[in-house]
Motif scaffolding. Structure first.
Motif, short mmCIF file in Angstrom:
data_model
loop_
_atom_site.label_atom_id
_atom_site.label_comp_id
_atom_site.label_asym_id
_atom_site.label_seq_id
_atom_site.Cartn_x
_atom_site.Cartn_y
_atom_site.Cartn_z
N ASP A 37 0.98 -1.24 0.10
CA ASP A 37 0.00 -0.07 0.03
C ASP A 37 0.88 1.24 0.01
N LEU A 38 0.99 1.73 -1.05
CA LEU A 38 1.82 3.11 -1.40
C LEU A 38 1.03 4.36 -1.40
N ASP A 39 -0.27 4.31 -1.24
CA ASP A 39 -1.22 5.39 -1.03
C ASP A 39 -1.12 5.71 0.19
N VAL A 40 -1.18 7.35 0.31
CA VAL A 40 -1.15 8.37 1.47
C VAL A 40 -2.36 7.93 2.39
N SER A 45 -4.97 -0.81 2.99
CA SER A 45 -4.61 -1.47 4.42
C SER A 45 -5.89 -1.68 5.20
N SER A 46 -6.93 -1.11 4.96
CA SER A 46 -8.16 -1.42 5.81
C SER A 46 -9.21 -2.57 5.12
N TYR A 47 -8.67 -2.97 4.11
CA TYR A 47 -9.70 -3.94 3.19
C TYR A 47 -9.70 -5.09 3.92
N PHE A 48 -8.65 -5.71 4.49
CA PHE A 48 -8.83 -7.02 4.79
C PHE A 48 -8.67 -7.12 6.43
N THR A 49 -9.14 -7.88 7.19
CA THR A 49 -8.91 -8.14 8.43
C THR A 49 -7.47 -8.72 8.78
#
Length: 135
Positions: A37-40, A45-49
């Motif tokens: 995840d290179l996005d600010v 990062s919150s898609y998956f448990t």
């Protein structure tokens, strides 16, 4: 390890959703997948448990050249699907890499340490032209 970057200089076109879906499908098909995840905005990062959260993330990887998988790689609840979390909430990596002599090449030099562990690396990028996108 195959590396695929999901890139567009425009936000809101589905880069993160594409990376998440491709990662999930590939892991379900038996591939060992790492999402980066290179996005600010840390949406991927919150898609998956997370079954296990690593103490570090993309900031430590790129700012401090951290290469130890046990420090960087979080394990999702989906078997064979791992994630390096976006934790550059203040957006400092762009400036740091812009002024670093190896800024645009740093990621390329760090990936070989992860290559033996994964079949596929999917990189989610931010929707703006930046050093992170060029890297």
């Amino acid at each position: 390890m195959q590396v695929v970057s999901i890139i567009s200089t425009k936000g809101g076109v589905g880069k993160t959703t594409t990376a998440a879906n491709l990662g999930g499908f590939a892991a379900d098909a038996g591939l060992r997948v790492l999402l980066l995840d290179l996005d600010v905005q840390p949406t991927l990062s919150s898609y998956f448990t997370l079954a296990e959260r690593a103490p570090a993330g993309i900031y430590e990887m790129l700012a401090y050249n951290e290469q130890r998988a046990e420090q960087l790689v979080s394990h999702t609840a989906i078997e064979r699907l791992d994630l390096v979390l976006s934790n550059d909430d203040r957006g400092e990596l762009n400036t740091l890499l812009l002024h670093a002599p190896d800024g645009r090449l740093r990621l390329r030099h760090l990936l070989p340490t992860l290559a033996p562990r994964y079949d596929l690396l999917l990189i989610d990028t931010q929707g703006a032209r930046s050093v992170l996108l060029e890297m």
